[in-house]
Scaffold this motif. Sequence first.
Motif, PDB file in Angstrom:
ATOM      1  N   VAL A   1      19.897  28.266  25.798  1.00 48.16           N
ATOM      2  CA  VAL A   1      19.328  29.158  26.811  1.00 48.16           C
ATOM      3  C   VAL A   1      19.846  28.783  28.198  1.00 48.16           C
ATOM      4  N   GLN A   2      19.817  27.492  28.523  1.00 43.01           N
ATOM      5  CA  GLN A   2      20.293  27.038  29.829  1.00 43.01           C
ATOM      6  C   GLN A   2      21.793  27.255  29.974  1.00 43.01           C
ATOM      7  N   ALA A   3      22.527  26.980  28.900  1.00 43.33           N
ATOM      8  CA  ALA A   3      23.981  27.174  28.941  1.00 43.33           C
ATOM      9  C   ALA A   3      24.330  28.651  29.133  1.00 43.33           C
ATOM     10  N   THR A   4      23.501  29.527  28.576  1.00 44.49           N
ATOM     11  CA  THR A   4      23.731  30.965  28.712  1.00 44.49           C
ATOM     12  C   THR A   4      23.547  31.411  30.160  1.00 44.49           C
ATOM     13  N   LEU A   5      22.543  30.877  30.824  1.00 39.65           N
ATOM     14  CA  LEU A   5      22.316  31.202  32.239  1.00 39.65           C
ATOM     15  C   LEU A   5      23.520  30.778  33.089  1.00 39.65           C
ATOM     16  N   THR A   6      24.029  29.583  32.807  1.00 39.96           N
ATOM     17  CA  THR A   6      25.210  29.098  33.527  1.00 39.96           C
ATOM     18  C   THR A   6      26.417  29.986  33.238  1.00 39.96           C
ATOM     19  N   PHE A   7      26.564  30.365  31.975  1.00 43.85           N
ATOM     20  CA  PHE A   7      27.668  31.250  31.578  1.00 43.85           C
ATOM     21  C   PHE A   7      27.608  32.566  32.345  1.00 43.85           C
ATOM     22  N   SER A   8      26.416  33.157  32.439  1.00 42.95           N
ATOM     23  CA  SER A   8      26.256  34.445  33.118  1.00 42.95           C
ATOM     24  C   SER A   8      26.658  34.359  34.586  1.00 42.95           C
ATOM     25  N   LYS A   9      26.254  33.287  35.244  1.00 44.73           N
ATOM     26  CA  LYS A   9      26.594  33.116  36.654  1.00 44.73           C
ATOM     27  C   LYS A   9      28.102  32.952  36.834  1.00 44.73           C
ATOM     28  N   ARG A  10      28.705  32.146  35.975  1.00 44.72           N
ATOM     29  CA  ARG A  10      30.139  31.911  36.085  1.00 44.72           C
ATOM     30  C   ARG A  10      30.931  33.177  35.747  1.00 44.72           C
ATOM     31  N   TRP A  11      30.464  33.937  34.755  1.00 43.64           N
ATOM     32  CA  TRP A  11      31.148  35.182  34.392  1.00 43.64           C
ATOM     33  C   TRP A  11      31.090  36.169  35.557  1.00 43.64           C
ATOM     34  N   SER A  12      29.943  36.286  36.192  1.00 39.64           N
ATOM     35  CA  SER A  12      29.796  37.222  37.316  1.00 39.64           C
ATOM     36  C   SER A  12      30.738  36.862  38.462  1.00 39.64           C
ATOM     37  N   SER A  13      30.845  35.574  38.765  1.00 40.31           N
ATOM     38  CA  SER A  13      31.766  35.134  39.820  1.00 40.31           C
ATOM     39  C   SER A  13      33.208  35.434  39.436  1.00 40.31           C
ATOM     40  N   TRP A  14      33.521  35.195  38.174  1.00 43.74           N
ATOM     41  CA  TRP A  14      34.877  35.489  37.680  1.00 43.74           C
ATOM     42  C   TRP A  14      35.187  36.967  37.802  1.00 43.74           C
ATOM     43  N   ALA A  15      34.254  37.832  37.394  1.00 41.47           N
ATOM     44  CA  ALA A  15      34.475  39.280  37.422  1.00 41.47           C
ATOM     45  C   ALA A  15      34.660  39.785  38.852  1.00 41.47           C
ATOM     46  N   LYS A  16      33.887  39.237  39.789  1.00 43.70           N
ATOM     47  CA  LYS A  16      34.018  39.652  41.192  1.00 43.70           C
ATOM     48  C   LYS A  16      35.395  39.278  41.737  1.00 43.70           C
ATOM     49  N   ALA A  17      35.849  38.077  41.406  1.00 42.64           N
ATOM     50  CA  ALA A  17      37.174  37.643  41.879  1.00 42.64           C
ATOM     51  C   ALA A  17      38.277  38.501  41.258  1.00 42.64           C
ATOM     52  N   ALA A  18      38.152  38.816  39.961  1.00 43.63           N
ATOM     53  CA  ALA A  18      39.148  39.651  39.286  1.00 43.63           C
ATOM     54  C   ALA A  18      39.163  41.059  39.863  1.00 43.63           C
ATOM     55  N   THR A  19      37.979  41.565  40.207  1.00 45.79           N
ATOM     56  CA  THR A  19      37.874  42.902  40.803  1.00 45.79           C
ATOM     57  C   THR A  19      38.584  42.953  42.155  1.00 45.79           C
ATOM     58  N   ARG A  20      38.403  41.919  42.960  1.00 45.82           N
ATOM     59  CA  ARG A  20      39.086  41.864  44.262  1.00 45.82           C
ATOM     60  C   ARG A  20      40.597  41.809  44.080  1.00 45.82           C
ATOM     61  N   MET A  21      41.035  41.029  43.100  1.00 48.30           N
ATOM     62  CA  MET A  21      42.469  40.915  42.841  1.00 48.30           C
ATOM     63  C   MET A  21      43.055  42.273  42.427  1.00 48.30           C
ATOM     64  N   HIS A  22      42.368  42.959  41.541  1.00 55.52           N
ATOM     65  CA  HIS A  22      42.803  44.273  41.072  1.00 55.52           C
ATOM     66  C   HIS A  22      42.881  45.249  42.250  1.00 55.52           C
ATOM     67  N   TYR A  23      41.847  45.240  43.085  1.00 49.90           N
ATOM     68  CA  TYR A  23      41.771  46.131  44.244  1.00 49.90           C
ATOM     69  C   TYR A  23      42.936  45.895  45.212  1.00 49.90           C
ATOM     70  N   LYS A  24      43.151  44.643  45.571  1.00 44.94           N
ATOM     71  CA  LYS A  24      44.213  44.316  46.533  1.00 44.94           C
ATOM     72  C   LYS A  24      45.591  44.692  45.990  1.00 44.94           C
ATOM     73  N   THR A  25      45.809  44.459  44.696  1.00 46.93           N
ATOM     74  CA  THR A  25      47.096  44.807  44.098  1.00 46.93           C
ATOM     75  C   THR A  25      47.312  46.313  44.114  1.00 46.93           C
ATOM     76  N   LEU A  26      46.242  47.062  43.803  1.00 42.44           N
ATOM     77  CA  LEU A  26      46.351  48.515  43.799  1.00 42.44           C
ATOM     78  C   LEU A  26      46.629  49.056  45.203  1.00 42.44           C
ATOM     79  N   ILE A  27      45.946  48.516  46.202  1.00 42.42           N
ATOM     80  CA  ILE A  27      46.165  48.954  47.586  1.00 42.42           C
ATOM     81  C   ILE A  27      47.629  48.743  47.986  1.00 42.42           C
ATOM     82  N   ARG A  28      48.188  47.599  47.602  1.00 43.12           N
ATOM     83  CA  ARG A  28      49.600  47.311  47.909  1.00 43.12           C
ATOM     84  C   ARG A  28      50.530  48.295  47.197  1.00 43.12           C
ATOM     85  N   LYS A  29      50.239  48.554  45.920  1.00 41.86           N
ATOM     86  CA  LYS A  29      51.069  49.471  45.148  1.00 41.86           C
ATOM     87  C   LYS A  29      51.044  50.880  45.745  1.00 41.86           C
ATOM     88  N   LEU A  30      49.856  51.328  46.132  1.00 40.20           N
ATOM     89  CA  LEU A  30      49.723  52.662  46.716  1.00 40.20           C
ATOM     90  C   LEU A  30      50.460  52.760  48.056  1.00 40.20           C
TER      91      LEU A  30
END
Length: 258
Positions: A78-107
């Motif tokens: 249960v505790q490990a799952t909470l940690t996983f969720s927090k780390r996944w959310s941070s990872w997804a936000k960083a990946a989203t920013r990377m995707h966004y910046k790359t797309l802006i450059r391409k456009l």
Amino acid sequence: MANSLRQILNERGITKPISLELPVLSPVVEKELAGIYTQFLQTISASLLEDVVREYKQSLLVRDNLESVLRGIDKKTVQATLTFSKRWSSWAKAATRMHYKTLIRKLKYSTGVSLATSMGVAGDEATMEDLLTWNTELIRGISEEMRQKIAASVFAGLTARTPVTQIAKEISEATGMARARARRIASDQTVKLNSALDAQRLKDLGCEGYQWMHSRKLNPRLEHKARDGDFIKFGSTIDKTDPPGHAPFCGCKRKMVL
């Protein structure tokens, strides 16, 4: 965006068709997610190995102790799952920013239009929540499968009076298999996030659909290969039931066409 990208281009006198391959999240992003998955499993497996082996030595006579230890692992999960969720959310936000910046450059490079101030960075909240829920279920499933394999080895060992060194080896093998599976799933889930971001950005830009780009993988799904180059409208049956990147380990992509 107030106006679609096509409208903006037309206003600037750019009427030629635009075709643009969308960003691909880098192997580093995939590796980071694999690390989040394996860290979760390492937390659980380290506890399993230490506690189960310790109790196994004593439980050749007392079986109840081992059952109690295995139940106790659930609390740590249960505790490990909470940690996983927090780390996944941070990872997804960083990946989203990377995707966004790359797309802006391409456009900017392909059209001369900068949308940095008119298109938001954040991913769709509901989509991110759905992906987090699914990833959490996946890691729990891997963990539970690992736990069941270990429990089966342990209780079979009690019956057969298997040496503790052999039980420790079987536990290590089970955790190794779980980590290998986690890395494969992390690869697929990176593609799933990439696909979700592609769809969101195309809709943000006012696109009515996308061109299907086949992955060129060996042993492809024949229906995916047949769609290569086809224009798929958002909301169509294919888009709702089997879009690029949706099927397990599908590497197909959306391509922007205006």
